[in-house]
Motif scaffolding. Structure first.
Motif, PDB file in Angstrom:
ATOM      1  N   UNK A 163      10.462  40.778   2.234  1.00 26.21           N
ATOM      2  CA  UNK A 163      10.533  41.614   3.447  1.00 26.21           C
ATOM      3  C   UNK A 163       9.495  41.133   4.457  1.00 26.21           C
ATOM      4  N   UNK A 164       9.750  41.417   5.738  1.00 25.05           N
ATOM      5  CA  UNK A 164       8.751  41.102   6.772  1.00 25.05           C
ATOM      6  C   UNK A 164       7.750  42.257   6.902  1.00 25.05           C
ATOM      7  N   UNK A 165       6.820  42.143   7.828  1.00 20.25           N
ATOM      8  CA  UNK A 165       5.759  43.149   7.937  1.00 20.25           C
ATOM      9  C   UNK A 165       6.257  44.514   8.417  1.00 20.25           C
ATOM     10  N   UNK A 166       7.464  44.528   8.988  1.00 19.54           N
ATOM     11  CA  UNK A 166       8.030  45.817   9.404  1.00 19.54           C
ATOM     12  C   UNK A 166       8.741  46.503   8.236  1.00 19.54           C
ATOM     13  N   UNK A 167       8.977  45.730   7.157  1.00 19.61           N
ATOM     14  CA  UNK A 167       9.721  46.290   6.032  1.00 19.61           C
ATOM     15  C   UNK A 167      11.210  46.034   6.149  1.00 19.61           C
ATOM     16  N   UNK A 168      11.565  44.900   6.799  1.00 19.35           N
ATOM     17  CA  UNK A 168      12.987  44.524   6.894  1.00 19.35           C
ATOM     18  C   UNK A 168      13.247  43.323   5.998  1.00 19.35           C
ATOM     19  N   UNK A 169      14.410  43.299   5.368  1.00 24.42           N
ATOM     20  CA  UNK A 169      14.729  42.173   4.482  1.00 24.42           C
ATOM     21  C   UNK A 169      14.892  40.896   5.286  1.00 24.42           C
ATOM     22  N   UNK A 170      14.426  39.791   4.715  1.00 28.15           N
ATOM     23  CA  UNK A 170      14.586  38.481   5.368  1.00 28.15           C
ATOM     24  C   UNK A 170      15.947  37.926   4.941  1.00 28.15           C
ATOM     25  N   UNK A 171      16.909  38.038   5.836  1.00 32.59           N
ATOM     26  CA  UNK A 171      18.297  37.761   5.444  1.00 32.59           C
ATOM     27  C   UNK A 171      18.567  36.280   5.221  1.00 32.59           C
ATOM     28  N   UNK A 172      17.813  35.425   5.921  1.00 30.83           N
ATOM     29  CA  UNK A 172      17.998  33.979   5.681  1.00 30.83           C
ATOM     30  C   UNK A 172      17.534  33.618   4.270  1.00 30.83           C
ATOM     31  N   UNK A 173      16.430  34.278   3.879  1.00 29.01           N
ATOM     32  CA  UNK A 173      15.921  34.050   2.513  1.00 29.01           C
ATOM     33  C   UNK A 173      16.936  34.560   1.488  1.00 29.01           C
ATOM     34  N   UNK A 174      17.542  35.677   1.835  1.00 28.90           N
ATOM     35  CA  UNK A 174      18.571  36.250   0.945  1.00 28.90           C
ATOM     36  C   UNK A 174      19.696  35.246   0.718  1.00 28.90           C
ATOM     37  N   UNK A 175      20.181  34.655   1.811  1.00 27.47           N
ATOM     38  CA  UNK A 175      21.282  33.688   1.689  1.00 27.47           C
ATOM     39  C   UNK A 175      20.858  32.504   0.832  1.00 27.47           C
ATOM     40  N   UNK A 176      19.602  32.104   1.013  1.00 24.40           N
ATOM     41  CA  UNK A 176      19.110  30.948   0.257  1.00 24.40           C
ATOM     42  C   UNK A 176      19.009  31.242  -1.251  1.00 24.40           C
ATOM     43  N   UNK A 177      18.760  32.535  -1.576  1.00 21.50           N
ATOM     44  CA  UNK A 177      18.606  32.896  -2.994  1.00 21.50           C
ATOM     45  C   UNK A 177      19.928  32.859  -3.764  1.00 21.50           C
TER      46      UNK A 177
END
Ligand code: PMP
Length: 423
Positions: A163-177
């Motif tokens: 997650x970023x500092x606001x508490x939002x998921x990092x969607x690009x990282x999600x796709x990479x996983x």
């Protein structure tokens, strides 16, 4: 609004908020009339559990007073009555989620049991050594630990969306996983610790492009957002009745019929059986295959009354009213010196998690309690996300549709008192 200026079903307008009638709604909840330490109760612990309206209490009482009987196997009047009430709740849940079939609705003890059911049944039959399960950094322990146990047993690996500092998921990282080894994505719709509303519809579509099924933890979404499981296209959706005006000990696992059909039973005994010999047991059809033993009949019936109550108010109206409250609460809390809100995502629901400079969250909670204000303090069963934000605990105020702006003003006033005590 339609072109004639009339409101259409499901649409929310400002007039609806004016006419939300929160004072009238509050009268439906006996616990909201309680006084705490001589002060009116300000109940802001709704993410932990909601209060119950009188209609739910009455419905459970009526079941025990005049309908009490075991379901399904009885040939007598009361058993038939209880069975009808139980099964009609299943259909109400189906409507609530807009699931395609009643057999896709499994009664569980709650979100935790729903997730464990999937981890045991789907997980143990599909996950092998070297496979991966993807969860997120903001999961509740109930959506971490069942997958950890599974991974440990199978030699599989747990991958975590950051997650970023606001508490939002990092969607690009999600796709990479996501990769050929990923067997399941298990992610929360709304974070209980941060309030973030995750973009689960596109996340589900991303996983499906790779043929990966998705489980959604709907524990915090169900009380605040209208959900359509067919539109989301999620494979599993779990939630708890007690956060949605219903009783404790009852929850729902939705699963797509073809997936549930292909899964082995979770527990053995009672209704999940069609025929038993010592050589072989033939399992019952869906949804009973996953409902072993005498279920929480009163809980199911109470949940039916709770859903009926919430649907009468309407989740779109609830969401709009709560969004206004959350914005007001955020504004009030942001003006308090030394207060830092943990979880500042653009899309949020219900939750105001915060820390006060130099004051432990438990002290905040205890002093507010003396003012009649109920909040939660601690790690909120989400220790990894606390660590991500560099705190061991937060104070958390969480809203429901029966809360008011005045209650948020009382919270802000209470927090000024907390600061005075520690000055
Ligand atoms: N997931 C989330 C996001 C939650 O907030 C909770 C309850 N705090 C759970 C799962 C577990 O719900 P239950 O205890 O009702 O099973």
């Amino acid at each position: 609004m339609n072109p004639a200026g009339r409101q259409v079903a499901g649409e929310v307008c400002n007039d609806c908020l004016v006419g939300f009638g929160v004072e009238r709604i509050r009268q439906d909840f006996p616990a909201l009339q309680v006084r705490v330490h001589g002060k009116p109760l300000v109940y802001l612990d709704n993410a932990a559990t909601s209060q119950k309206p009188q209609v739910v209490i009455d419905r459970i009482t009526r079941y025990y007073l005049s309908e009490n009987s075991n379901i399904h196997r009885g040939v007598h009047f009361l058993s038939d009555l209880a069975t009808q009430a139980y099964e009609s709740t299943r259909d109400r849940v189906r409507q609530f989620l807009n699931a395609a079939h009643d057999r896709e609705i499994i009664f569980t003890r709650g979100t935790t049991e729903g997730i464990n059911l999937v981890a045991h049944s789907f997980g143990r039959s599909r996950v092998r050594a070297g496979d991966e399960i993807v969860i997120s950094a903001m999961e509740h322990h109930s959506n971490i630990v069942p997958w950890q146990i599974l991974c440990e047993e199978k030699g599989a690996t747990l991958r975590v969306i950051p997650v970023n500092d606001a508490g939002e998921l990092l969607l690009e990282e999600y796709e990479r996983l996501l990769c050929d080894r990923t067997r399941l994505v298990a992610v929360t719709y709304v974070s209980n610790a941060l309030g973030t509303v995750n973009p689960i519809k596109p996340m589900i579509a991303t996983a499906h492009r790779r043929g990966i099924p998705v489980l959604v933890d709907g524990a915090q979404a169900a009380p605040h957002l209208a959900v359509d499981v067919q539109e989301l296209d999620c494979d599993f959706y779990a939630f708890s009745g007690h956060k949605l005006c219903g009783p404790t000990g009852i929850g729902i696992l939705y699963g797509k019929a073809d997936l549930l059909e292909s899964m082995p039973p979770y527990q053995g005994g009672g209704d999940m059986i069609s025929a038993v010999t010592f050589e072989k047991t033939i399992y019952n059809s869906l949804p009973y295959k996953f409902e072993a033993g005498t279920p929480h009949i009163a809980g199911v019936i109470g949940l039916g009354a709770a859903l009926e109550y919430v649907q009468r108010i309407g989740l779109p109206r609830i969401a709009a009213y709560e969004a206004d409250l959350l914005a007001y609460g955020t504004e009030l809390l942001s003006a308090i010196p030394g207060l830092r809100i943990i979880g500042t995502a653009r899309e949020k629901a219900s939750v105001l998690s915060f820390v006060l400079d130099g004051i432990h969250a438990h002290d905040v909670g205890t002093i507010l309690d003396h003012e009649g204000i109920a909040i939660r303090a601690g790690h909120h069963c989400a220790m990894p996300v606390m660590k991500r934000f560099g705190v061991s605990a937060t104070a958390r105020a969480s809203l429901a549709f029966y809360n008011t702006r005045e209650e948020l003003e009382a919270l802000a006033k209470g927090l000024h008192k907390v600061i005075e005590v520690f000055a």
